[in-house]
Structure formats: structure tokens, C-alpha cells
Enzyme design. Structure first.
Site, PDB file in Angstrom:
ATOM      1  CD  GLU A  49      27.917  41.323  18.177  1.00  0.00           C
ATOM      2  OE1 GLU A  49      28.269  40.203  18.588  1.00  0.00           O
ATOM      3  OE2 GLU A  49      26.815  41.542  17.649  1.00  0.00           O
ATOM      4  CB  CYS A  86      22.390  41.112  16.171  1.00  0.00           C
ATOM      5  SG  CYS A  86      20.697  41.245  15.579  1.00  0.00           S
ATOM      6  CE  LYS A 119      20.883  27.343  26.543  1.00  0.00           C
ATOM      7  NZ  LYS A 119      21.064  28.538  27.408  1.00  0.00           N
ATOM      8  CD  GLU A 145      18.832  34.933  11.613  1.00  0.00           C
ATOM      9  OE1 GLU A 145      19.516  35.945  11.391  1.00  0.00           O
ATOM     10  OE2 GLU A 145      18.010  34.482  10.791  1.00  0.00           O
TER      11      GLU A 145
HETATM   12  P1  NAD Z   1      25.700  33.535  23.092  1.00  0.00           P
HETATM   13  O1  NAD Z   1      26.163  33.021  21.785  1.00  0.00           O
HETATM   14  O2  NAD Z   1      26.664  33.579  24.220  1.00  0.00           O
HETATM   15  O3  NAD Z   1      24.468  32.656  23.612  1.00  0.00           O
HETATM   16  C1  NAD Z   1      23.330  32.430  22.801  1.00  0.00           C
HETATM   17  C2  NAD Z   1      22.660  31.157  23.266  1.00  0.00           C
HETATM   18  O4  NAD Z   1      23.529  30.050  23.006  1.00  0.00           O
HETATM   19  C3  NAD Z   1      22.382  31.122  24.770  1.00  0.00           C
HETATM   20  O5  NAD Z   1      21.158  30.465  25.003  1.00  0.00           O
HETATM   21  C4  NAD Z   1      23.541  30.296  25.290  1.00  0.00           C
HETATM   22  O6  NAD Z   1      23.287  29.667  26.533  1.00  0.00           O
HETATM   23  C5  NAD Z   1      23.693  29.270  24.176  1.00  0.00           C
HETATM   24  N1  NAD Z   1      24.991  28.605  24.128  1.00  0.00           N
HETATM   25  C6  NAD Z   1      26.182  29.041  24.609  1.00  0.00           C
HETATM   26  N2  NAD Z   1      27.142  28.106  24.399  1.00  0.00           N
HETATM   27  C7  NAD Z   1      26.555  27.072  23.747  1.00  0.00           C
HETATM   28  C8  NAD Z   1      27.028  25.823  23.248  1.00  0.00           C
HETATM   29  N3  NAD Z   1      28.300  25.465  23.375  1.00  0.00           N
HETATM   30  N4  NAD Z   1      26.157  25.016  22.623  1.00  0.00           N
HETATM   31  C9  NAD Z   1      24.863  25.379  22.462  1.00  0.00           C
HETATM   32  N5  NAD Z   1      24.357  26.541  22.941  1.00  0.00           N
HETATM   33  C10 NAD Z   1      25.190  27.383  23.571  1.00  0.00           C
HETATM   34  O7  NAD Z   1      25.063  34.960  22.812  1.00  0.00           O
HETATM   35  P2  NAD Z   1      24.466  35.999  23.852  1.00  0.00           P
HETATM   36  O8  NAD Z   1      25.583  36.626  24.612  1.00  0.00           O
HETATM   37  O9  NAD Z   1      23.333  35.375  24.616  1.00  0.00           O
HETATM   38  O10 NAD Z   1      23.804  37.063  22.843  1.00  0.00           O
HETATM   39  C11 NAD Z   1      24.528  38.039  22.210  1.00  0.00           C
HETATM   40  C12 NAD Z   1      24.911  37.633  20.799  1.00  0.00           C
HETATM   41  O11 NAD Z   1      23.759  37.280  20.055  1.00  0.00           O
HETATM   42  C13 NAD Z   1      25.556  38.770  20.032  1.00  0.00           C
HETATM   43  O12 NAD Z   1      26.682  38.300  19.330  1.00  0.00           O
HETATM   44  C14 NAD Z   1      24.476  39.201  19.058  1.00  0.00           C
HETATM   45  O13 NAD Z   1      24.954  39.832  17.894  1.00  0.00           O
HETATM   46  C15 NAD Z   1      23.801  37.913  18.778  1.00  0.00           C
HETATM   47  N6  NAD Z   1      22.459  38.157  18.252  1.00  0.00           N
HETATM   48  C16 NAD Z   1      22.222  37.943  16.918  1.00  0.00           C
HETATM   49  C17 NAD Z   1      20.959  38.219  16.388  1.00  0.00           C
HETATM   50  C18 NAD Z   1      20.658  37.993  14.927  1.00  0.00           C
HETATM   51  O14 NAD Z   1      19.482  37.912  14.586  1.00  0.00           O
HETATM   52  N7  NAD Z   1      21.654  37.913  14.049  1.00  0.00           N
HETATM   53  C19 NAD Z   1      19.938  38.686  17.217  1.00  0.00           C
HETATM   54  C20 NAD Z   1      20.213  38.889  18.558  1.00  0.00           C
HETATM   55  C21 NAD Z   1      21.479  38.612  19.075  1.00  0.00           C
END
Ligand code: NAD
Length: 490
Positions: free
Chosen positions: A384, A283, A174, A249
Site C-alpha cells: 500500500e 484505503c 484516540k 478496518e
Molecule cells: P496508522 O495505523 O498509523 O494509525 C491509525 C491510528 O492508530 C492513529 O490514531 C494512530 O495514532 C494509532 N496508533 C498507532 N500506533 C498504535 C498502537 N501501537 N496502538 C494503538 N493505536 C495506535 O494509520 P494512518 O497512517 O493514520 O492511516 C493510514 C492507514 O489507514 C492506511 O493503511 C489506510 O489504508 C488505513 N485506512 C483504512 C480504512 C478502512 O476503512 N479499511 C479507512 C481509512 C484508512
């Protein structure tokens, strides 16, 4: 011109069953691709197909060296299409082309690494304590749900797909709604490399619909998630109902420390790269710089001069260091944080707005921004932002510095700039983070595990042991007694 794309769902290239939507190029707002979102019924179909496919002898009985050869073919497939993939990823999230090329190269390296790990992995004979011998083996967990964000799709997705396939699992992806193309292309490359139909499916669409249905599906045996902390917590709650393993992550608010004895040229270059590369949409962005008071004025001067030299511009140009943010709505969120920082008493040293000029009018650009004068407890220093915004904070007392660095919900990464290896080691041990960079920042190796502590997540990706996250350990006892067990026969 917008391209219509299909996805690989349960072994077939087709439209998912939900509504059509478009993905936009952040540099000019044009729609670059249209595709259909998946539905809960699509999730069920993909997961059922994955479960059937993974149990077929053609997948389940593959020898380790055969599985490794398959992963090598995927690495080769990525390399053959490297430039095309880098351009597609640029169109998806607006990252500069040099960065997307590096991400594609790292994805190929991830498959190569896990091919080697898969082929050389050894199960263990454990020391016997009786008339039996004992073995510990690792079996594939089953169908894995992989949920990824928009900031570095191909790298996040390779980090899940490669170890999962190496372990013998099937994967239902996804990807982030706005960046579906890398997962779709990885699925195509995997299929062309010989991964059987059904083993990899990609379900574009909303997290609240597709992601949640995936997490709740009873045949999903693990969720590998990269994304924000609040979404990760929701996934962990749902997973707890089934005691399903997850790797999470999540977000970060990483401190970087400049010591009095630091090489300032190195520290400035590292801090610029740590916060402003990827436009801060990372991140591990080093968003809080703690600079020793004795070098604060010189550091600040060199940092601001470095920012003046940064090239913000067209992500298609190889000269560009900072492209646009991923969307206008994300830029609005970054702008709110900068406004908040000013209201909290911060003084703007650089940026704080959008660049002007025809090139920038249609894209979601934002200037590299620095504030000073904030307390570490300010929301701008605690939350963040996921954008090119740096808080500059002076320090003089080491114990207080450590307390401030650790006084944060997150614990993903930290940087230390010092010529003294003993103080760097002491600081590094005291910091509550999953990664510490010393005299470098934001460098990565697939052979080194990555993950967070505190609200930055649980579990580790990468490293040889990364495969184990996709396996269940099983122990065998082989009896060697010549006579019946004494208890029953006495
Ligand atoms: P997000 O959490 O909004 O979305 C991540 C994924 O989760 C997307 O595919 C989204 O559609 C899905 N999602 C959203 N709601 C969901 C639910 N209720 N159930 C299941 N899946 C769901 O994050 P984003 O805005 O896409 O990315 C930015 C975030 O990702 C930042 O907080 C960043 O720090 C984090 N990030 C972490 C790492 C790491 O390795 N620690 C790496 C990259 C990004």
C-alpha cells in the site's frame, strides 16, 4: 495564525496532561492548532469516567426512541456547523474543500441512519422447543475505544460514534495525532445535543502512548480501529490477551479491471477518481489497473489525457481535485515507492515528481503518477502506497487475471468495468475482497456494510447490523411449567 484548542476529557473541556504539540496545514506547512497530548493517566481517567457515565440511569435507561432523538440532534448539529467543520478538516489534512464538505455531509447522514436503526431495532422471540419461551436481546458492550487515522477523520469517527451511542455504549476516542479536530468537534456537538458528560472523551496524542494504553485498559470492552495493517495486527494481539472484540478496518491494494467490452470513457473516469481523488490517500484507492490487451493502447491514451486535465492545487479552492499529501514525511514515503517501482523495471508514463510553482513550494504536493511495465509481484504492486500512484497492468487470460488480482495480502475492494453483466458477476464472485464496484468506483452508502477480508481487516462498519458490533447478545429462557421440573421431582 495558530489556534489553541482543548479537548473534552472525562466531561470537562481542558488540556490533556501531556506535552503541547502543533498540527500543520499540509498546503503550506503553517501550524494551525496547538493542543496537549494525552497521557496514560488521562486514558485511565477518561475510561473510568465513561464507565461511570454509561451506568447512570440517564444513559443506561434511555428508551430507543429517546436515544434515536439524540442521534438526530447530533446529525442536526453537524449540519448546522457543516461549512465550519469542512474547513477545519481541510486545515487538518489538506483535503480539497469539496471532499471535506462531502465527508461532513456523510457524517451527518451516518447519525441519521443509526438513529433510524436504533429506533426500529427489534429483539427477537426465538421458536420455543419446550415449556418455556425464549428471547434474544442485545445489550451494550460497555466502554469502546475508537482509534482513527488521518485521511477521513469525520467519516471514520462518525462510523464508530453513531452505532456505539445507538447501542448505549460510551466512547473514548484516540484520533490520529495530526488530525484531532474532527473528533473534538464531534464530542462538542454530542455534548450540546445532550449526550451526558463522560460518555464521549477525546484523547489526542501518539498511538504508541495513548492508543496502546486505551487498548490495554481493562474497562475497554471493544476496540473499533481504522488504520494501517501492522498497527491493526498489534492491536489484535493485545486484544487476544483479553478476548476483546475488535473491528479492524485496515489497508488495501485494490485492483480495478477493465474488460475488453468496457465503456472506456466510464472506465477512465472511474479509475482516475478511484486512484487520484483524495490524492490516493484512501484505503480503497484503486492502485492496480488491469486493462485488457485489446483496449490497452486506447485506454492508456485516454487515461493520460485525463491526468493532464486534473487540477492539482489549493485545497481551499472549489476547483481543486487534488490537494497536497498529508505531510512531507508521507510524501517522502510515496517518492520512495515510485523510485522503487522504477528500479523494479517500471516505466513512468505520467507524474513521478512534485508540481512546480510558487503555490506548491511550501506544501507537500505530489503529481498524479502512472507506471507501466511492472510485474504484479513488484513491491510497488503489492504494498500500500497511500498516494496518487497507479500501476497499469495488461491482461488477456481471465484465470490469470483473477490469480493476479487475488495474489495480494490485502482484500479490501475491487472495481470491474464491463458491459456484460454475466462476466462482471463471474469476476466479482472470484475476487477476494470485501467490496466490489461494477461500472462505478468509490461510491459509499451508510446502509451498506463495509470492511475487508485477508489483511484488510475483520468486522464490518455501517449497515443496520453495524449496531450489533457494539452489543453482546443475551438469551432469556422463561419457564412456563405449572409443576416442578420432572428430573428433580421424579
Ligand atoms: P496508522 O495505523 O498509523 O494509525 C491509525 C491510528 O492508530 C492513529 O490514531 C494512530 O495514532 C494509532 N496508533 C498507532 N500506533 C498504535 C498502537 N501501537 N496502538 C494503538 N493505536 C495506535 O494509520 P494512518 O497512517 O493514520 O492511516 C493510514 C492507514 O489507514 C492506511 O493503511 C489506510 O489504508 C488505513 N485506512 C483504512 C480504512 C478502512 O476503512 N479499511 C479507512 C481509512 C484508512
Amino acid at each position: 495564525m495558530s489556534q489553541k484548542i482543548q479537548t473534552l476529557l472525562a466531561g470537562q473541556w481542558r488540556d490533556a496532561s501531556g506535552p503541547a504539540y502543533g498540527t500543520d496545514y499540509p498546503a503550506d506547512g503553517s501550524t494551525v492548532a496547538t493542543l496537549h497530548a494525552a497521557t496514560a493517566a488521562d486514558v485511565d481517567e477518561a475510561v473510568q469516567a465513561a464507565e461511570r457515565a454509561r451506568l447512570q440511569p440517564g444513559w443506561a435507561r434511555l428508551k430507543r426512541h429517546e436515544r434515536a432523538a439524540l442521534l438526530h440532534r447530533i446529525a442536526g448539529g453537524i449540519r448546522e456547523r457543516a461549512e465550519e467543520l469542512a474547513q477545519l478538516q481541510r486545515l487538518d489534512n489538506g483535503k480539497p474543500i469539496n471532499e471535506t464538505r462531502a465527508l461532513v455531509a456523510s457524517a451527518a447522514g451516518t447519525f441519521q441512519f443509526f438513529a433510524a436503526a436504533c429506533e426500529t431495532w427489534e429483539d427477537t422471540l426465538t421458536p420455543s422447543r419446550g415449556d418455556y419461551f425464549t428471547m434474544s436481546v442485545h445489550e451494550p458492550l460497555g466502554v469502546v475505544g475508537a482509534i482513527t487515522p488521518w485521511n477521513s477523520p469525520i467519516a471514520s469517527e462518525a462510523q464508530k460514534l453513531a452505532p456505539a451511542l445507538a447501542a448505549g455504549c460510551a466512547v473514548v476516542f484516540k484520533p490520529a495525532e495530526i488530525t484531532p479536530r474532527m473528533a473534538i468537534e464531534l464530542a462538542r456537538i454530542a455534548q450540546q445535543a445532550g449526550v451526558p458528560d463522560g460518555i464521549v472523551s477525546v484523547l489526542p496524542g501518539k498511538g504508541s502512548v495513548v492508543g496502546e494504553a486505551l487498548v490495554k485498559h481493562p474497562l475497554i470492552k471493544r476496540i473499533a480501529f481504522t488504520g494501517g495493517t501492522s498497527v491493526g495486527m498489534g492491536i489484535a494481539r493485545l486484544a487476544a490477551d483479553r478476548l476483546m472484540p475488535t473491528s479492524l478496518e485496515l489497508g488495501g491494494k485494490s485492483p480495478t479491471i477493465v474488460c475488453a467490452d468496457a465503456d472506456l470513457d466510464h472506465a477512465v473516469a472511474g479509475i482516475l477518481y478511484g486512484i487520484f481523488s483524495s490524492s490516493g490517500e484512501s484505503c480503497i484507492a484503486g492502485s492496480r489497473a488491469f486493462v485488457h490487451t485489446s483496449v490497452y493502447p486506447q485506454f492508456k491514451e485516454r487515461l493520460l489525457a485525463g491526468i493532464q486535465a486534473l487540477r492539482v492545487g489549493d485545497p481551499a479552492s472549489e476547483r481543486t481535485q487534488m490537494g497536497p499529501l498529508v505531510s512531507t514525511s508521507h510524501r517522502a514515503s510515496v517518492e520512495r515507492y515510485v523510485q522503487l517501482g522504477l528500479e523494479e523495471g517500471g516505466q513512468l508514463l505520467s507524474g513521478g515528481g512534485r508540481p512546480s510553482g510558487a503555490l506548491f513550494d511550501k506544501g507537500s504536493y505530489y503529481l498524479p503518477t502512472v507506471l507501466e511495465g511492472l510485474d504484479n509481484s513488484a513491491r510497488m504492486c503489492q504494498e500500500e502506497i497511500f498516494g496518487p500512484v497507479l500501476a497499469l497492468l495488461p491482461w488477456s487470460d481471465e484465470a490469470d487475471l483473477i490469480a493476479q488480482c487475488n495474489d495480494n495480502l490485502y482484500g479490501l475492494a475491487a472495481g470491474i468495468w464491463s458491459r456484460d453483466y454475466k462476466s462482471a458477476w463471474r469476476l466479482g464472485q472470484a475476487l477476494q475482497t470485501g467490496t466490489v464496484w461494477i461500472n462505478t468506483y468509490k461510491v459509499f452508502s451508510v446502509s451498506t456494510p463495509f470492511g475487508g477480508v485477508k489483511m484488510s481487516g475483520t468486522g464490518r462498519e455501517k449497515g443496520r447490523l453495524g449496531i450489533l458490533e457494539y452489543t453482546a447478545q443475551k438469551s432469556f429462557y422463561w419457564g412456563l411449567n405449572e409443576s416442578p421440573m420432572p428430573w428433580a421431582s421424579s
